[in-house]
Design a protein around this motif. Sequence first.
Motif, short mmCIF file in Angstrom:
data_model
loop_
_atom_site.label_atom_id
_atom_site.label_comp_id
_atom_site.label_asym_id
_atom_site.label_seq_id
_atom_site.Cartn_x
_atom_site.Cartn_y
_atom_site.Cartn_z
N LEU A 161 47.85 8.21 78.84
CA LEU A 161 48.49 7.05 79.49
C LEU A 161 47.83 6.75 80.83
CD1 LEU A 161 52.30 7.74 78.83
CD2 LEU A 161 50.63 6.60 77.39
N LEU B 176 53.20 -2.74 87.97
CA LEU B 176 51.92 -3.46 88.02
C LEU B 176 52.01 -4.79 87.29
CD1 LEU B 176 49.23 -2.54 89.28
CD2 LEU B 176 48.54 -1.68 87.04
N THR C 181 52.85 1.09 85.35
CA THR C 181 52.51 -0.10 84.58
C THR C 181 53.65 -1.12 84.63
OG1 THR C 181 51.10 1.18 83.11
CG2 THR C 181 51.87 -0.93 82.27
N ILE D 139 51.67 5.62 90.38
CA ILE D 139 50.54 6.07 89.55
C ILE D 139 49.86 7.28 90.19
CG2 ILE D 139 48.16 5.42 88.96
CD1 ILE D 139 49.31 2.57 88.39
N ARG D 140 49.76 7.25 91.51
CA ARG D 140 49.04 8.30 92.24
C ARG D 140 49.87 9.57 92.41
NH1 ARG D 140 46.92 5.05 96.19
NH2 ARG D 140 48.75 5.39 97.46
N THR D 141 51.17 9.44 92.50
CA THR D 141 51.95 10.60 92.96
C THR D 141 52.91 11.23 91.94
OG1 THR D 141 53.59 9.10 93.88
CG2 THR D 141 51.92 9.91 95.38
N THR E 92 50.98 1.35 92.52
CA THR E 92 49.85 2.25 92.79
C THR E 92 50.33 3.58 93.36
OG1 THR E 92 49.52 1.09 94.88
CG2 THR E 92 48.08 0.46 93.09
N THR F 195 44.70 6.61 89.53
CA THR F 195 43.81 6.14 90.60
C THR F 195 42.62 7.10 90.74
OG1 THR F 195 45.10 7.29 92.32
CG2 THR F 195 45.66 5.01 91.88
N ARG G 262 51.77 0.33 76.95
CA ARG G 262 51.20 1.57 77.47
C ARG G 262 51.64 2.77 76.65
NH1 ARG G 262 47.87 0.94 79.19
NH2 ARG G 262 48.00 0.16 81.29
N GLY G 263 52.93 2.82 76.31
CA GLY G 263 53.46 3.97 75.57
C GLY G 263 53.34 3.82 74.07
N ASP H 112 47.62 17.01 89.70
CA ASP H 112 48.32 16.00 90.49
C ASP H 112 47.87 16.07 91.96
OD1 ASP H 112 49.68 18.07 91.72
OD2 ASP H 112 51.59 17.68 90.75
N VAL H 113 48.46 15.19 92.77
CA VAL H 113 48.01 15.10 94.17
C VAL H 113 48.16 16.40 94.93
CG1 VAL H 113 48.11 12.64 94.63
CG2 VAL H 113 50.22 13.95 94.64
N GLU I 159 44.41 5.09 80.31
CA GLU I 159 44.55 3.67 79.99
C GLU I 159 44.96 2.87 81.22
OE1 GLU I 159 45.76 3.10 75.41
OE2 GLU I 159 47.34 3.96 76.63
N THR I 160 45.84 3.44 82.03
CA THR I 160 46.27 2.75 83.25
C THR I 160 45.10 2.59 84.21
OG1 THR I 160 48.45 3.74 82.97
CG2 THR I 160 47.98 2.77 85.11
N SER J 38 50.30 12.48 79.13
CA SER J 38 50.15 11.55 80.25
C SER J 38 48.68 11.36 80.63
CB SER J 38 50.94 12.02 81.47
OG SER J 38 50.30 13.11 82.11
N GLY K 248 52.45 12.09 88.56
CA GLY K 248 51.84 13.22 87.84
C GLY K 248 52.10 13.24 86.35
N GLY K 249 53.35 13.09 85.94
CA GLY K 249 53.68 13.10 84.51
C GLY K 249 53.58 11.72 83.89
N ALA K 250 54.03 11.62 82.64
CA ALA K 250 53.90 10.36 81.90
C ALA K 250 54.68 9.22 82.56
CB ALA K 250 54.38 10.55 80.46
N GLY L 188 49.14 17.74 86.30
CA GLY L 188 49.47 16.32 86.27
C GLY L 188 48.23 15.47 86.19
N THR L 189 48.41 14.17 85.99
CA THR L 189 47.27 13.26 85.96
C THR L 189 47.53 12.08 86.89
OG1 THR L 189 48.18 12.10 84.03
CG2 THR L 189 46.61 13.88 83.60
N ASP L 190 46.47 11.43 87.33
CA ASP L 190 46.55 10.40 88.37
C ASP L 190 45.55 9.30 88.02
OD1 ASP L 190 46.07 8.85 90.61
OD2 ASP L 190 45.73 10.53 91.97
N PRO M 218 52.23 6.72 84.94
CA PRO M 218 51.59 5.54 84.35
C PRO M 218 52.60 4.57 83.73
CG PRO M 218 50.95 7.54 83.16
CD PRO M 218 51.63 7.97 84.43
#
Lengths: 227, 143
Positions: free
Chosen positions: B75, A107, A104, A91-93, A88, B49, A135-136, B39-40, B78-79, B72, A95-97, B45-47, A100
Amino acid sequence: MGRASAHPGAALGCLTVADTVDGAALTAWVQEFARLVHEQRDALTELDAAIGDADHGTNLDRGLAAAVSALDTEAPADPAAVLKAVATTLIRTVGGASGPLYGTFFLRASSALGEGDGAALAVAMRAGLEGVAARGKAEPGDKTMLDALGPACDALDEALTANRPLDEALRAAAEGAARGRDATVPMVARKGRASYLGERSAGHQDPGATSATMLMEAAATALAGRG
Amino acid sequence: MPVGLVVVSHSRALADAAVVLARGMLPGRELAVEVAAGDVDGGLGTDATAIAEAVTAADSGDGVVVLMDLGSAVLSAETALELLDDDVRERVVLSPAPLVEGLIGAAVTAAAGAARTQVAAEALRGLAPKQAHLSGGPAVGGG
Protein backbone atom coordinates in the motif's frame (compact mmCIF):
# COMPACT_ATOMS: atom_id res chain seq x y z
CA MET A 1 -7.01 33.51 7.42
CA GLY A 2 -9.00 33.77 10.62
CA ARG A 3 -11.22 31.26 12.30
CA ALA A 4 -14.76 30.92 11.01
CA SER A 5 -16.43 32.57 13.95
CA ALA A 6 -19.08 34.11 11.76
CA HIS A 7 -20.28 33.60 8.24
CA PRO A 8 -22.85 35.15 5.93
CA GLY A 9 -25.37 32.34 6.44
CA ALA A 10 -25.37 32.82 10.21
CA ALA A 11 -25.48 36.57 9.95
CA LEU A 12 -28.59 36.32 7.84
CA GLY A 13 -30.11 33.94 10.33
CA CYS A 14 -30.74 31.25 7.75
CA LEU A 15 -29.34 27.78 7.68
CA THR A 16 -27.25 27.34 4.60
CA VAL A 17 -24.42 24.99 3.81
CA ALA A 18 -22.45 27.68 2.01
CA ASP A 19 -19.08 29.19 2.94
CA THR A 20 -18.65 27.20 6.10
CA VAL A 21 -15.92 24.64 5.52
CA ASP A 22 -12.71 26.64 5.59
CA GLY A 23 -9.19 25.74 6.65
CA ALA A 24 -9.93 26.39 10.32
CA ALA A 25 -12.97 24.11 10.19
CA LEU A 26 -10.96 21.30 8.61
CA THR A 27 -8.19 21.79 11.15
CA ALA A 28 -10.78 21.51 13.94
CA TRP A 29 -12.03 18.28 12.32
CA VAL A 30 -8.57 16.74 12.34
CA GLN A 31 -7.95 17.90 15.91
CA GLU A 32 -11.20 16.29 17.06
CA PHE A 33 -10.37 13.07 15.17
CA ALA A 34 -6.95 13.02 16.88
CA ARG A 35 -8.60 13.58 20.27
CA LEU A 36 -11.07 10.72 19.80
CA VAL A 37 -8.38 8.32 18.59
CA HIS A 38 -6.09 9.27 21.48
CA GLU A 39 -8.92 8.73 23.96
CA GLN A 40 -9.81 5.35 22.41
CA ARG A 41 -6.26 4.32 21.55
CA ASP A 42 -6.15 1.26 23.78
CA ALA A 43 -9.62 0.14 22.73
CA LEU A 44 -8.60 0.36 19.05
CA THR A 45 -5.42 -1.59 19.71
CA GLU A 46 -7.41 -4.20 21.63
CA LEU A 47 -9.78 -4.67 18.68
CA ASP A 48 -6.72 -4.99 16.43
CA ALA A 49 -5.12 -7.51 18.78
CA ALA A 50 -8.09 -9.83 18.22
CA ILE A 51 -7.74 -10.03 14.42
CA GLY A 52 -4.80 -7.85 13.36
CA ASP A 53 -1.31 -7.01 14.58
CA ALA A 54 -2.30 -4.99 17.65
CA ASP A 55 -0.94 -1.66 16.47
CA HIS A 56 -3.91 0.27 15.03
CA GLY A 57 -4.52 2.47 18.07
CA THR A 58 -0.89 3.34 18.75
CA ASN A 59 -0.05 3.84 15.05
CA LEU A 60 -3.00 6.09 14.31
CA ASP A 61 -2.59 8.02 17.57
CA ARG A 62 1.06 8.72 16.73
CA GLY A 63 0.19 9.78 13.17
CA LEU A 64 -2.66 12.07 14.17
CA ALA A 65 -0.64 13.69 16.96
CA ALA A 66 2.02 14.45 14.32
CA ALA A 67 -0.67 15.79 11.96
CA VAL A 68 -2.09 18.12 14.61
CA SER A 69 1.39 19.32 15.40
CA ALA A 70 2.16 19.87 11.69
CA LEU A 71 -1.04 21.94 11.30
CA ASP A 72 -0.01 23.99 14.36
CA THR A 73 3.42 24.68 12.91
CA GLU A 74 2.62 25.14 9.24
CA ALA A 75 -0.90 26.62 9.56
CA PRO A 76 -1.67 25.93 5.86
CA ALA A 77 -3.39 28.80 4.13
CA ASP A 78 -6.18 27.10 2.22
CA PRO A 79 -8.52 24.19 2.99
CA ALA A 80 -7.00 21.81 0.41
CA ALA A 81 -3.54 22.47 1.86
CA VAL A 82 -4.81 21.48 5.32
CA LEU A 83 -5.95 18.09 4.01
CA LYS A 84 -2.72 17.65 2.02
CA ALA A 85 -0.58 18.34 5.08
CA VAL A 86 -2.57 15.80 7.09
CA ALA A 87 -2.15 13.25 4.28
CA THR A 88 1.61 13.54 4.00
CA THR A 89 2.08 13.51 7.77
CA LEU A 90 -0.02 10.36 8.19
CA ILE A 91 1.81 8.66 5.31
CA ARG A 92 5.14 9.48 6.94
CA THR A 93 4.39 8.68 10.56
CA VAL A 94 1.75 5.96 10.91
CA GLY A 95 3.85 3.02 9.75
CA GLY A 96 1.10 0.41 9.35
CA ALA A 97 -1.50 -0.04 6.62
CA SER A 98 -3.67 2.72 8.07
CA GLY A 99 -0.92 5.22 7.05
CA PRO A 100 -1.28 4.81 3.29
CA LEU A 101 -5.04 4.22 3.64
CA TYR A 102 -5.88 7.32 5.70
CA GLY A 103 -3.12 9.17 3.84
CA THR A 104 -4.81 8.36 0.54
CA PHE A 105 -8.20 9.37 1.98
CA PHE A 106 -6.89 12.85 2.83
CA LEU A 107 -4.76 13.13 -0.33
CA ARG A 108 -7.68 12.41 -2.66
CA ALA A 109 -10.03 14.54 -0.53
CA SER A 110 -7.54 17.40 -0.82
CA SER A 111 -7.41 17.11 -4.63
CA ALA A 112 -11.20 16.94 -4.93
CA LEU A 113 -12.04 19.75 -2.48
CA GLY A 114 -13.60 22.64 -4.32
CA GLU A 115 -15.16 25.78 -2.92
CA GLY A 116 -15.47 25.32 0.81
CA ASP A 117 -19.11 24.54 1.37
CA GLY A 118 -20.89 21.43 2.59
CA ALA A 119 -21.41 20.01 -0.89
CA ALA A 120 -17.68 20.42 -1.58
CA LEU A 121 -16.90 18.57 1.64
CA ALA A 122 -19.20 15.73 0.60
CA VAL A 123 -17.46 15.51 -2.79
CA ALA A 124 -14.06 15.49 -1.06
CA MET A 125 -15.15 12.75 1.36
CA ARG A 126 -16.51 10.65 -1.51
CA ALA A 127 -13.19 11.06 -3.37
CA GLY A 128 -11.37 10.02 -0.20
CA LEU A 129 -13.59 6.95 0.12
CA GLU A 130 -12.92 5.99 -3.50
CA GLY A 131 -9.20 6.46 -2.91
CA VAL A 132 -9.30 4.10 0.08
CA ALA A 133 -11.22 1.52 -1.98
CA ALA A 134 -8.70 1.77 -4.83
CA ARG A 135 -5.68 1.67 -2.53
CA GLY A 136 -6.90 -1.29 -0.47
CA LYS A 137 -8.58 -3.05 -3.42
CA ALA A 138 -11.40 -3.56 -0.94
CA GLU A 139 -15.13 -3.82 -1.50
CA PRO A 140 -18.07 -3.29 0.82
CA GLY A 141 -18.46 -6.32 3.09
CA ASP A 142 -14.71 -7.08 3.25
CA LYS A 143 -14.64 -5.99 6.93
CA THR A 144 -12.58 -2.84 6.43
CA MET A 145 -12.80 0.92 7.10
CA LEU A 146 -14.74 1.08 3.83
CA ASP A 147 -17.71 -0.51 5.58
CA ALA A 148 -18.02 2.59 7.77
CA LEU A 149 -16.99 5.22 5.19
CA GLY A 150 -19.43 3.95 2.54
CA PRO A 151 -22.64 4.28 4.58
CA ALA A 152 -21.33 7.59 5.97
CA CYS A 153 -20.83 9.14 2.53
CA ASP A 154 -24.19 7.77 1.35
CA ALA A 155 -25.98 9.33 4.34
CA LEU A 156 -24.12 12.63 3.86
CA ASP A 157 -25.05 12.84 0.17
CA GLU A 158 -28.66 11.92 0.87
CA ALA A 159 -29.05 14.54 3.60
CA LEU A 160 -27.45 17.31 1.55
CA THR A 161 -29.56 16.40 -1.48
CA ALA A 162 -32.60 16.79 0.79
CA ASN A 163 -31.32 20.31 1.62
CA ARG A 164 -30.69 19.53 5.26
CA PRO A 165 -28.12 21.80 6.96
CA LEU A 166 -24.52 20.63 7.07
CA ASP A 167 -24.42 19.82 10.79
CA GLU A 168 -27.47 17.58 10.48
CA ALA A 169 -26.03 15.97 7.37
CA LEU A 170 -22.74 15.25 9.14
CA ARG A 171 -24.61 13.83 12.12
CA ALA A 172 -26.44 11.51 9.71
CA ALA A 173 -23.07 10.57 8.20
CA ALA A 174 -21.65 9.72 11.63
CA GLU A 175 -24.70 7.59 12.40
CA GLY A 176 -24.30 5.85 9.03
CA ALA A 177 -20.66 5.14 9.85
CA ALA A 178 -21.58 3.72 13.26
CA ARG A 179 -24.19 1.40 11.72
CA GLY A 180 -21.62 0.27 9.16
CA ARG A 181 -19.03 -0.27 11.91
CA ASP A 182 -21.46 -2.39 13.94
CA ALA A 183 -22.27 -4.42 10.84
CA THR A 184 -18.60 -5.48 10.51
CA VAL A 185 -18.89 -7.71 13.62
CA PRO A 186 -20.28 -10.83 11.89
CA MET A 187 -18.27 -10.27 8.70
CA VAL A 188 -15.42 -12.52 7.61
CA ALA A 189 -12.31 -10.43 6.84
CA ARG A 190 -11.09 -10.55 3.26
CA LYS A 191 -8.25 -7.97 3.50
CA GLY A 192 -5.10 -7.52 5.53
CA ARG A 193 -3.72 -9.75 8.26
CA ALA A 194 -7.25 -10.53 9.53
CA SER A 195 -7.98 -12.32 6.23
CA TYR A 196 -5.52 -15.08 7.21
CA LEU A 197 -7.94 -15.94 10.03
CA GLY A 198 -10.82 -16.67 7.65
CA GLU A 199 -13.99 -17.61 9.55
CA ARG A 200 -12.27 -16.96 12.87
CA SER A 201 -12.30 -13.22 12.10
CA ALA A 202 -16.12 -13.25 12.43
CA GLY A 203 -17.46 -12.04 15.77
CA HIS A 204 -14.94 -9.20 16.06
CA GLN A 205 -15.57 -5.53 15.24
CA ASP A 206 -13.19 -4.24 12.59
CA PRO A 207 -10.66 -1.74 14.02
CA GLY A 208 -10.42 0.21 10.73
CA ALA A 209 -14.19 0.65 10.54
CA THR A 210 -14.07 1.74 14.20
CA SER A 211 -11.50 4.48 13.62
CA ALA A 212 -13.26 5.52 10.38
CA THR A 213 -16.42 6.05 12.46
CA MET A 214 -14.39 8.32 14.76
CA LEU A 215 -13.36 10.29 11.66
CA MET A 216 -17.02 10.89 10.80
CA GLU A 217 -18.03 11.58 14.41
CA ALA A 218 -15.23 14.13 14.58
CA ALA A 219 -16.59 15.84 11.48
CA ALA A 220 -20.07 16.01 13.00
CA THR A 221 -18.72 17.45 16.27
CA ALA A 222 -16.12 19.86 14.90
CA LEU A 223 -18.19 21.21 12.04
CA ALA A 224 -21.43 21.52 14.01
CA GLY A 225 -22.91 24.98 14.00
CA ARG A 226 -21.08 25.90 10.84
CA GLY A 227 -24.02 25.42 8.54
CA MET B 1 23.11 3.73 -16.58
CA PRO B 2 21.44 0.57 -15.33
CA VAL B 3 17.91 0.44 -14.01
CA GLY B 4 17.78 1.30 -10.31
CA LEU B 5 16.24 -0.87 -7.60
CA VAL B 6 14.38 0.02 -4.42
CA VAL B 7 13.80 -2.42 -1.56
CA VAL B 8 10.74 -1.73 0.62
CA SER B 9 10.32 -3.65 3.84
CA HIS B 10 8.75 -3.28 7.27
CA SER B 11 12.17 -4.04 8.67
CA ARG B 12 15.34 -2.05 7.99
CA ALA B 13 17.46 -5.05 9.03
CA LEU B 14 15.61 -7.37 6.63
CA ALA B 15 15.96 -4.93 3.73
CA ASP B 16 19.66 -4.25 4.38
CA ALA B 17 20.41 -7.97 4.62
CA ALA B 18 18.52 -8.69 1.39
CA VAL B 19 20.60 -6.02 -0.35
CA VAL B 20 23.85 -7.53 1.03
CA LEU B 21 22.75 -10.92 -0.31
CA ALA B 22 21.90 -9.47 -3.74
CA ARG B 23 25.13 -7.47 -3.97
CA GLY B 24 26.97 -10.69 -3.26
CA MET B 25 25.77 -11.85 -6.68
CA LEU B 26 27.27 -8.79 -8.38
CA PRO B 27 31.02 -8.85 -7.71
CA GLY B 28 32.67 -5.78 -9.19
CA ARG B 29 29.45 -4.40 -10.71
CA GLU B 30 27.81 -1.06 -9.97
CA LEU B 31 24.11 -0.94 -9.20
CA ALA B 32 21.93 1.67 -7.55
CA VAL B 33 19.93 -0.11 -4.83
CA GLU B 34 18.08 2.10 -2.36
CA VAL B 35 16.32 0.95 0.81
CA ALA B 36 13.09 2.38 2.24
CA ALA B 37 12.32 0.33 5.33
CA GLY B 38 11.08 0.69 8.88
CA ASP B 39 9.01 3.47 10.39
CA VAL B 40 10.19 6.96 11.32
CA ASP B 41 11.32 5.77 14.74
CA GLY B 42 13.29 2.81 13.41
CA GLY B 43 10.58 0.29 14.33
CA LEU B 44 8.64 -1.99 12.01
CA GLY B 45 6.65 -0.10 9.40
CA THR B 46 6.64 1.48 5.97
CA ASP B 47 6.65 5.11 4.85
CA ALA B 48 5.47 6.16 1.39
CA THR B 49 7.39 9.45 1.50
CA ALA B 50 10.63 7.54 2.16
CA ILE B 51 9.82 5.20 -0.72
CA ALA B 52 9.24 8.15 -3.05
CA GLU B 53 12.61 9.61 -2.01
CA ALA B 54 14.35 6.25 -2.52
CA VAL B 55 12.85 5.94 -6.00
CA THR B 56 14.08 9.42 -6.90
CA ALA B 57 17.56 8.57 -5.60
CA ALA B 58 17.71 5.25 -7.49
CA ASP B 59 16.47 6.68 -10.79
CA SER B 60 19.13 7.70 -13.26
CA GLY B 61 16.65 8.18 -16.09
CA ASP B 62 16.19 4.55 -17.11
CA GLY B 63 13.69 3.86 -14.38
CA VAL B 64 13.33 1.90 -11.19
CA VAL B 65 11.99 -1.50 -10.18
CA VAL B 66 10.59 -1.60 -6.63
CA LEU B 67 10.65 -4.85 -4.64
CA MET B 68 8.65 -5.06 -1.41
CA ASP B 69 7.62 -7.42 1.35
CA LEU B 70 3.88 -7.43 2.07
CA GLY B 71 0.82 -5.77 3.55
CA SER B 72 1.35 -2.08 4.17
CA ALA B 73 4.60 -2.22 2.15
CA VAL B 74 2.45 -2.76 -0.94
CA LEU B 75 0.00 0.00 0.00
CA SER B 76 2.83 2.41 0.82
CA ALA B 77 4.64 1.63 -2.47
CA GLU B 78 1.45 2.42 -4.39
CA THR B 79 0.92 5.58 -2.35
CA ALA B 80 4.51 6.63 -3.11
CA LEU B 81 3.66 6.65 -6.82
CA GLU B 82 1.09 9.38 -6.11
CA LEU B 83 3.81 11.50 -4.51
CA LEU B 84 6.17 11.31 -7.50
CA ASP B 85 6.30 13.65 -10.51
CA ASP B 86 4.49 12.27 -13.56
CA ASP B 87 7.68 11.74 -15.60
CA VAL B 88 9.36 9.77 -12.81
CA ARG B 89 6.21 7.75 -12.05
CA GLU B 90 6.10 6.51 -15.67
CA ARG B 91 9.52 4.95 -15.19
CA VAL B 92 8.65 3.00 -12.03
CA VAL B 93 7.57 -0.65 -11.90
CA LEU B 94 6.14 -2.06 -8.65
CA SER B 95 7.09 -5.73 -8.71
CA PRO B 96 4.74 -8.40 -7.29
CA ALA B 97 7.76 -10.72 -6.98
CA PRO B 98 8.79 -12.34 -3.67
CA LEU B 99 11.25 -9.98 -2.00
CA VAL B 100 14.45 -12.00 -1.70
CA GLU B 101 14.21 -14.15 -4.83
CA GLY B 102 12.84 -11.26 -6.86
CA LEU B 103 15.54 -8.87 -5.71
CA ILE B 104 18.34 -11.24 -6.69
CA GLY B 105 16.85 -11.88 -10.13
CA ALA B 106 16.33 -8.16 -10.65
CA ALA B 107 19.81 -7.21 -9.40
CA VAL B 108 21.63 -9.63 -11.69
CA THR B 109 19.57 -8.55 -14.73
CA ALA B 110 19.79 -4.85 -13.96
CA ALA B 111 23.56 -4.97 -13.42
CA ALA B 112 23.85 -6.65 -16.84
CA GLY B 113 22.24 -3.55 -18.36
CA ALA B 114 18.74 -4.88 -19.14
CA ALA B 115 15.77 -2.55 -19.61
CA ARG B 116 13.32 -2.21 -16.71
CA THR B 117 10.64 -4.42 -18.32
CA GLN B 118 13.21 -7.23 -18.53
CA VAL B 119 14.40 -6.55 -14.99
CA ALA B 120 10.82 -6.69 -13.73
CA ALA B 121 10.14 -9.89 -15.69
CA GLU B 122 13.23 -11.54 -14.23
CA ALA B 123 12.18 -10.52 -10.72
CA LEU B 124 8.77 -12.07 -11.27
CA ARG B 125 10.48 -15.27 -12.42
CA GLY B 126 12.53 -15.26 -9.23
CA LEU B 127 10.79 -18.24 -7.64
CA ALA B 128 11.00 -20.41 -10.77
CA PRO B 129 14.42 -22.02 -10.17
CA LYS B 130 13.53 -22.99 -6.60
CA GLN B 131 10.09 -24.26 -7.63
CA ALA B 132 11.53 -26.28 -10.51
CA HIS B 133 14.23 -27.74 -8.30
CA LEU B 134 12.01 -28.72 -5.38
CA SER B 135 9.01 -29.89 -7.39
CA GLY B 136 11.37 -32.27 -9.23
CA GLY B 137 12.33 -33.97 -5.96
CA PRO B 138 10.63 -36.77 -4.04
CA ALA B 139 6.92 -36.18 -3.41
CA VAL B 140 6.27 -34.62 0.00
CA GLY B 141 2.51 -34.49 -0.11
CA GLY B 142 0.14 -32.05 -1.69
CA GLY B 143 -1.03 -32.32 -5.11
